[in-house]
Design a protein around this motif. Structure first.
Motif, PDB file in Angstrom:
ATOM      1  N   HIS A 131       0.817  -1.213   0.000  1.00  0.00           N
ATOM      2  CA  HIS A 131       0.000   0.000   0.000  1.00  0.00           C
ATOM      3  C   HIS A 131       0.856   1.272   0.000  1.00  0.00           C
ATOM      4  CE1 HIS A 131      -3.092  -2.889   1.001  1.00  0.00           C
ATOM      5  NE2 HIS A 131      -4.019  -1.974   0.930  1.00  0.00           N
ATOM      6  N   GLY A 132       2.161   1.106  -0.121  1.00  0.00           N
ATOM      7  CA  GLY A 132       3.048   2.269  -0.153  1.00  0.00           C
ATOM      8  C   GLY A 132       3.128   3.009   1.166  1.00  0.00           C
ATOM      9  N   LEU A 133       2.873   2.328   2.278  1.00  0.00           N
ATOM     10  CA  LEU A 133       2.855   2.983   3.592  1.00  0.00           C
ATOM     11  C   LEU A 133       4.246   2.946   4.238  1.00  0.00           C
ATOM     12  CD1 LEU A 133      -0.491   1.449   4.934  1.00  0.00           C
ATOM     13  CD2 LEU A 133      -0.141   3.713   3.927  1.00  0.00           C
ATOM     14  N   THR A 134       5.245   3.383   3.491  1.00  0.00           N
ATOM     15  CA  THR A 134       6.612   3.311   4.016  1.00  0.00           C
ATOM     16  C   THR A 134       6.838   4.300   5.157  1.00  0.00           C
ATOM     17  OG1 THR A 134       7.267   4.762   2.184  1.00  0.00           O
ATOM     18  CG2 THR A 134       7.638   2.402   1.912  1.00  0.00           C
ATOM     19  N   LYS A 135       6.174   5.433   5.105  1.00  0.00           N
ATOM     20  CA  LYS A 135       6.298   6.398   6.202  1.00  0.00           C
ATOM     21  C   LYS A 135       5.719   5.810   7.487  1.00  0.00           C
ATOM     22  CE  LYS A 135       4.922  11.055   7.656  1.00  0.00           C
ATOM     23  NZ  LYS A 135       4.163  12.278   7.266  1.00  0.00           N
ATOM     24  N   GLU A 136       4.550   5.192   7.365  1.00  0.00           N
ATOM     25  CA  GLU A 136       3.909   4.570   8.523  1.00  0.00           C
ATOM     26  C   GLU A 136       4.730   3.385   9.035  1.00  0.00           C
ATOM     27  OE1 GLU A 136       2.453   5.468   5.753  1.00  0.00           O
ATOM     28  OE2 GLU A 136       1.099   7.050   6.432  1.00  0.00           O
ATOM     29  N   LEU A 137       5.349   2.652   8.097  1.00  0.00           N
ATOM     30  CA  LEU A 137       6.213   1.537   8.490  1.00  0.00           C
ATOM     31  C   LEU A 137       7.411   2.049   9.276  1.00  0.00           C
ATOM     32  CD1 LEU A 137       7.056  -1.421   8.421  1.00  0.00           C
ATOM     33  CD2 LEU A 137       8.068  -1.011   6.161  1.00  0.00           C
ATOM     34  N   LEU A 138       7.966   3.164   8.838  1.00  0.00           N
ATOM     35  CA  LEU A 138       9.101   3.760   9.548  1.00  0.00           C
ATOM     36  C   LEU A 138       8.698   4.161  10.970  1.00  0.00           C
ATOM     37  CD1 LEU A 138      11.957   4.926   9.682  1.00  0.00           C
ATOM     38  CD2 LEU A 138      11.093   7.002   8.557  1.00  0.00           C
ATOM     39  N   GLN A 139       7.515   4.746  11.101  1.00  0.00           N
ATOM     40  CA  GLN A 139       7.050   5.166  12.423  1.00  0.00           C
ATOM     41  C   GLN A 139       6.847   3.972  13.345  1.00  0.00           C
ATOM     42  OE1 GLN A 139       3.572   7.228  11.046  1.00  0.00           O
ATOM     43  NE2 GLN A 139       4.594   9.213  10.876  1.00  0.00           N
ATOM     44  N   TYR A 140       6.216   2.927  12.822  1.00  0.00           N
ATOM     45  CA  TYR A 140       6.015   1.734  13.639  1.00  0.00           C
ATOM     46  C   TYR A 140       7.352   1.081  13.987  1.00  0.00           C
ATOM     47  CZ  TYR A 140       5.403  -3.154  14.715  1.00  0.00           C
ATOM     48  OH  TYR A 140       5.520  -4.380  15.297  1.00  0.00           O
ATOM     49  N   THR A 141       8.267   1.043  13.032  1.00  0.00           N
ATOM     50  CA  THR A 141       9.562   0.415  13.272  1.00  0.00           C
ATOM     51  C   THR A 141      10.318   1.121  14.386  1.00  0.00           C
ATOM     52  OG1 THR A 141       9.676  -0.238  10.939  1.00  0.00           O
ATOM     53  CG2 THR A 141      11.721  -0.326  12.188  1.00  0.00           C
ATOM     54  N   LEU A 142      10.222   2.428  14.432  1.00  0.00           N
ATOM     55  CA  LEU A 142      10.872   3.173  15.520  1.00  0.00           C
ATOM     56  C   LEU A 142      10.360   2.704  16.884  1.00  0.00           C
ATOM     57  CD1 LEU A 142      10.884   6.800  14.059  1.00  0.00           C
ATOM     58  CD2 LEU A 142      12.909   5.498  14.737  1.00  0.00           C
ATOM     59  N   ILE A 143       9.060   2.514  16.975  1.00  0.00           N
ATOM     60  CA  ILE A 143       8.460   2.080  18.244  1.00  0.00           C
ATOM     61  C   ILE A 143       8.884   0.661  18.583  1.00  0.00           C
ATOM     62  CG2 ILE A 143       6.290   1.611  19.435  1.00  0.00           C
ATOM     63  CD1 ILE A 143       5.020   3.821  17.705  1.00  0.00           C
ATOM     64  N   SER A 144       8.787  -0.252  17.606  1.00  0.00           N
ATOM     65  CA  SER A 144       9.094  -1.656  17.867  1.00  0.00           C
ATOM     66  C   SER A 144      10.563  -1.863  18.207  1.00  0.00           C
ATOM     67  CB  SER A 144       8.702  -2.526  16.670  1.00  0.00           C
ATOM     68  OG  SER A 144       9.456  -2.181  15.516  1.00  0.00           O
ATOM     69  N   VAL A 145      11.454  -1.119  17.540  1.00  0.00           N
ATOM     70  CA  VAL A 145      12.877  -1.255  17.836  1.00  0.00           C
ATOM     71  C   VAL A 145      13.200  -0.707  19.220  1.00  0.00           C
ATOM     72  CG1 VAL A 145      15.169  -0.436  17.183  1.00  0.00           C
ATOM     73  CG2 VAL A 145      13.637  -1.337  15.443  1.00  0.00           C
ATOM     74  N   THR A 146      12.546   0.366  19.598  1.00  0.00           N
ATOM     75  CA  THR A 146      12.748   0.898  20.944  1.00  0.00           C
ATOM     76  C   THR A 146      12.380  -0.145  21.997  1.00  0.00           C
ATOM     77  OG1 THR A 146      12.295   3.157  20.192  1.00  0.00           O
ATOM     78  CG2 THR A 146      12.097   2.721  22.557  1.00  0.00           C
ATOM     79  N   ILE A 147      11.251  -0.831  21.785  1.00  0.00           N
ATOM     80  CA  ILE A 147      10.838  -1.895  22.701  1.00  0.00           C
ATOM     81  C   ILE A 147      11.881  -3.005  22.727  1.00  0.00           C
ATOM     82  CG2 ILE A 147       9.113  -3.712  23.080  1.00  0.00           C
ATOM     83  CD1 ILE A 147       7.029  -1.791  21.879  1.00  0.00           C
ATOM     84  N   LYS A 148      12.375  -3.377  21.560  1.00  0.00           N
ATOM     85  CA  LYS A 148      13.327  -4.478  21.469  1.00  0.00           C
ATOM     86  C   LYS A 148      14.639  -4.157  22.153  1.00  0.00           C
ATOM     87  CE  LYS A 148      14.906  -7.823  18.054  1.00  0.00           C
ATOM     88  NZ  LYS A 148      14.857  -8.184  16.622  1.00  0.00           N
ATOM     89  N   VAL A 149      15.164  -2.959  21.899  1.00  0.00           N
ATOM     90  CA  VAL A 149      16.432  -2.554  22.521  1.00  0.00           C
ATOM     91  C   VAL A 149      16.297  -2.556  24.036  1.00  0.00           C
ATOM     92  CG1 VAL A 149      18.048  -0.643  22.815  1.00  0.00           C
ATOM     93  CG2 VAL A 149      17.241  -1.248  20.522  1.00  0.00           C
TER      94      VAL A 149
END
Length: 506
Positions: free
Chosen positions: A369-387
């Protein structure tokens, strides 16, 4: 009628506003899925064979040294690609000029990174305090330019849905590379055997994909590249953040502990998570072009996504239940009795893999769906949790790191579906419900296989594994017979497999 502009000549199937032949597309997707999964099955066999053989020829320290280097320099691979391979696959149209320009961009980026990493090797060695990492890093640096040259050949085959060609190359490359690594290890090459294996894989992939694609790049030309770069840089940002999150475990172990500890963790990871990734990743190759064509048809898109989640859950995730329950005999059979310290790590990585697989369909939605901006935002959150989870877990050693690695996706994957419900028109409620059914099945499989392993504890490891596998099969059948929703899911997946098999035979 004016003749077509050669600069915008479409070289692959265009995704236009014209109606999509859903029947033909579905058949091609099913056939592609069958070919892709079949090839990945062969790759899994090769991967496991490599783990079994090389674990007996090399030490945990050898694996730890290579893992130290790849955890640091692997991030450069993201900038080498810059999301342009996925941009090329999902683009509505792609001209020859755009394709050629992308080839030279990826090749140039790969060459630049090879130079940077080659001359930056002493810094990697200094970070870990291991002088032998200088030469190892310099050799592995050449992978960037090789992969850069091969990126658009592979993207072109993906875009044209030439899954058979990709499957052949994806099987031949690791097979030849494993043979080279085994010979090198037998000759006493130590960790260099693993480095040679990676170089050989890159060379064969480049050669095979270039031959299969059947074209040579022309000179760089003027062409509209902005849409491709806009998609690519946002996706690359997500991939960069995701890479840091995916490697924070190896970085933490390598910096806080030693090469042997990292080697143990790496063996558990290679035995389980690498094959799991090899099975999951190709599903995106099939799903991305299909969902890109269905993005205007919400009902068809939702059905495809739900069936995709069921296919992953009832196969990969369910199989991880067996790994959780029978980790002890699995470690002894595949790695040897000297690697029994990986058992708790293996169990926790299997739990992490289950949650990751349930969330994997979310990646299909973001990208198609071309939601790369939204993917970037979610990835920031998920990586923060992981770290946060991994760094906290490291206070209790390597097993604590594995606990953190497992906890992170359990917390993050529901956030992905919630975020998608706010940023897209995809109905995520059925995805939550389907994931719940899969987790129930997986939990019962883990319990059944663990109990069977405990009852057969006096038998040899291979016999324990057979007993546990049989018990898991019985539990699977009983649960599917009792629960009607799971039975419908299974029948749906079987129907997809049969359709793909018939079309492949034709």
């Amino acid at each position: 009628m004016t003749p077509p502009d050669p600069e915008v000549e479409v070289i692959t199937e265009s995704i236009t506003s014209t109606p999509v032949d859903r029947g033909q597309l579905g058949r091609r997707a099913a056939r592609g899925a069958l070919v892709t999964v079949g090839a990945q099955g062969v790759k899994i066999v090769l991967q496991v064979l490599g783990v079994v053989v090389l674990a007996r020829l090399l030490s945990p320290g050898d694996y730890g040294l290579v893992a130290m280097v790849t955890a640091i320099i692997g991030v450069a691979e993201i900038f080498r690609d810059f999301g342009l391979s996925s941009a090329a696959v999902q683009a509505k149209t792609l001209s020859k000029a755009q394709r050629d320009n992308l080839f030279w961009i990826n090749t140039g980026a790969g060459g630049f990174l090879t130079v940077v990493v080659f001359f930056g090797a002493p810094l990697v060695a200094l970070l870990y305090g291991r002088d032998e990492l200088v030469g190892l890093t310099q050799v592995l640096a050449f992978i960037f330019v090789l992969n850069g040259m091969g990126t658009q050949f592979r993207a072109d085959l993906d875009r044209r849905m030439k899954f058979g060609n990709l499957a052949v190359v994806d099987v031949v490359a690791p097979a030849l590379a494993l043979g080279v690594a085994i010979v090198a290890a037998l000759e006493g090459a130590g960790f260099w055997a693993l480095a040679v294996q990676q170089i050989a894989t890159a060379v064969v992939l480049l050669t095979g994909n270039a031959i299969s694609a059947g074209w040579l790049p022309g000179r760089p030309r003027r062409a509209p590249m902005k849409p491709l770069f806009n998609f690519g840089w946002q996706l690359a940002g997500s991939q960069f953040i995701g890479y840091l999150g995916n490697n924070i475990d190896s970085l933490t172990i390598g910096l806080r502990f030693d090469a042997t500890a990292l080697g143990l963790y790496n063996r558990a990871f290679q035995l389980l998570m690498t094959p799991l990734g090899q099975l999951r990743a190709p599903t995106t190759k099939v799903a991305l072009p299909v969902l890109s064509r269905l993005r205007e048809d919400k009902s068809a898109s939702d059905r495809y996504i739900q069936r995709g989640q069921a296919a992953l859950g009832l196969t990969l995730v369910a199989g991880l239940g067996l790994v959780i329950g029978a980790a002890q005999p699995i470690a002894e059979v595949f790695l040897g009795s000297q690697w029994t310290d990986v058992v708790p790590i293996l169990r926790l990585l299997a739990a992490a893999g289950a949650f990751q697989s349930l969330a994997y369909v979310g990646l299909w939605i973001y990208m198609s769906h071309g939601l790369t901006k939204e993917l970037l935002q979610y990835t920031l959150i998920s990586v923060t949790i992981k770290v946060a989870c991994i760094l906290t877990g490291s206070l209790w050693g390597v097993v604590g790191v594995a606990w953190g690695y497992a906890l992170a996706p359990a917390l993050a994957w529901p956030l992905s579906f919630w975020w998608l419900s706010r940023k897209s028109f995809v109905d995520v409620k059925p995805l939550f419900i389907g994931a719940g059914r899969v987790m129930l099945l997986t939990t019962l499989l883990a319990a059944g296989s663990w109990w069977a392993t405990w009852l057969s504890r006096d038998l040899p490891a291979w016999a324990q594994l057979l007993v546990a596998t049989g018990a898991a099969g019985v539990v699977y059948a009983l649960v599917v017979l009792v629960l009607a929703p799971l039975r419908r899911d299974v029948l749906s997946v079987v129907a997809i497999a049969r359709t793909a098999s018939r079309r492949s035979a034709r």
